[in-house]
Design a protein around this motif. Structure first.
Motif, short mmCIF file in Angstrom:
data_model
loop_
_atom_site.label_atom_id
_atom_site.label_comp_id
_atom_site.label_asym_id
_atom_site.label_seq_id
_atom_site.Cartn_x
_atom_site.Cartn_y
_atom_site.Cartn_z
N LEU A 23 0.83 -1.20 0.00
CA LEU A 23 0.00 0.00 0.00
C LEU A 23 0.87 1.26 0.00
CD1 LEU A 23 -3.31 0.50 1.73
CD2 LEU A 23 -1.59 2.26 2.00
N VAL A 24 1.91 1.27 0.82
CA VAL A 24 2.82 2.43 0.88
C VAL A 24 3.51 2.62 -0.47
CG1 VAL A 24 4.97 3.29 1.91
CG2 VAL A 24 3.16 2.39 3.37
N ARG A 25 3.95 1.53 -1.08
CA ARG A 25 4.60 1.61 -2.39
C ARG A 25 3.64 2.17 -3.45
NH1 ARG A 25 4.47 -1.66 -6.34
NH2 ARG A 25 3.71 -3.44 -5.16
N ARG A 26 2.40 1.66 -3.45
CA ARG A 26 1.41 2.16 -4.42
C ARG A 26 1.09 3.64 -4.18
NH1 ARG A 26 -1.04 -2.72 -3.28
NH2 ARG A 26 -2.67 -1.69 -2.06
N CYS A 27 0.99 4.02 -2.92
CA CYS A 27 0.75 5.44 -2.61
C CYS A 27 1.91 6.30 -3.10
CB CYS A 27 0.54 5.64 -1.10
SG CYS A 27 -1.03 5.01 -0.48
N ASN A 28 3.14 5.86 -2.86
CA ASN A 28 4.31 6.59 -3.35
C ASN A 28 4.24 6.79 -4.86
OD1 ASN A 28 5.86 7.20 -1.06
ND2 ASN A 28 6.83 5.19 -1.06
N GLN A 29 3.92 5.72 -5.56
CA GLN A 29 3.83 5.80 -7.02
C GLN A 29 2.71 6.74 -7.45
OE1 GLN A 29 3.35 1.65 -7.97
NE2 GLN A 29 5.53 1.34 -8.29
N ALA A 30 1.56 6.66 -6.78
CA ALA A 30 0.44 7.53 -7.13
C ALA A 30 0.79 9.00 -6.89
CB ALA A 30 -0.80 7.15 -6.33
N LEU A 31 1.38 9.29 -5.74
CA LEU A 31 1.72 10.68 -5.41
C LEU A 31 2.76 11.23 -6.37
CD1 LEU A 31 1.77 10.42 -1.51
CD2 LEU A 31 -0.05 11.34 -2.95
N LYS A 32 3.76 10.42 -6.70
CA LYS A 32 4.77 10.86 -7.67
C LYS A 32 4.15 11.06 -9.05
CE LYS A 32 8.78 8.96 -5.35
NZ LYS A 32 9.91 8.01 -5.37
N GLY A 33 3.18 10.22 -9.40
CA GLY A 33 2.47 10.38 -10.67
C GLY A 33 1.70 11.69 -10.73
N TYR A 34 1.05 12.04 -9.63
CA TYR A 34 0.33 13.32 -9.57
C TYR A 34 1.31 14.48 -9.75
CZ TYR A 34 -3.58 10.65 -7.56
OH TYR A 34 -4.59 9.75 -7.34
N GLU A 35 2.47 14.39 -9.11
CA GLU A 35 3.45 15.47 -9.22
C GLU A 35 3.99 15.56 -10.65
OE1 GLU A 35 6.09 18.62 -8.48
OE2 GLU A 35 4.20 17.99 -7.59
N GLU A 36 4.20 14.42 -11.30
CA GLU A 36 4.68 14.44 -12.68
C GLU A 36 3.70 15.13 -13.61
OE1 GLU A 36 5.56 10.42 -13.87
OE2 GLU A 36 7.17 10.23 -12.38
N LYS A 37 2.42 15.03 -13.30
CA LYS A 37 1.40 15.65 -14.15
C LYS A 37 1.11 17.10 -13.77
CE LYS A 37 -0.89 11.36 -15.29
NZ LYS A 37 -1.09 10.22 -14.45
N LEU A 38 1.10 17.39 -12.47
CA LEU A 38 0.65 18.71 -12.01
C LEU A 38 1.77 19.66 -11.59
CD1 LEU A 38 -2.37 17.42 -9.90
CD2 LEU A 38 -2.43 18.41 -12.20
#
Length: 121
Positions: A60-75
């Protein structure tokens, strides 16, 4: 020593990403990730409290890290925030050096930096 500095930087990055994008996670993800990041609990401690496996928390922590980094890459909100923060610090330094003799230079510097901030937003 270098690995400790890198670990601290990673924790700071994760905390910033969570501050900016944490509300985009599900309630369950937010709860687990927040415990991991802000309360500095181990995966085992979180797993015990949440009633899930240590591996489940890790995933879950790994998936959250990936999701948050993905948001930053886009926004790029964290990137923009840090750039504006640096520019405001530059304005503060200019003001610290202010005196009547260099007033026009300081004012010009502040206007230039303010223009850069406006362009970035």
């Amino acid at each position: 020593m270098i690995s400790q500095v890198m670990e601290v930087n990673e924790i700071l990055e994760q905390a910033l990403l969570f501050d900016f994008y944490g509300e985009l996670l599900t309630e369950h993800q937010k709860e687990i990730y927040e415990r991991f990041i802000t309360e500095d609990l181990s995966l085992g401690e979180i797993a015990e409290e949440a009633g899930i496996s240590r591996q489940g928390v890790h995933d879950l922590v790994r998936r959250c890290n990936q999701a948050l980094k993905g948001y930053e890459e886009k926004l790029h909100l964290v990137e923009k925030f840090l750039a504006v923060k640096e520019k405001v610090e530059n304005i503060d330094r200019l003001l610290d050096d202010y005196n009547e003799e260099n007033a026009s230079e300081v004012i010009g510097g502040i206007r230039r930096i303010a223009g850069e901030i406006i362009e970035e937003l």
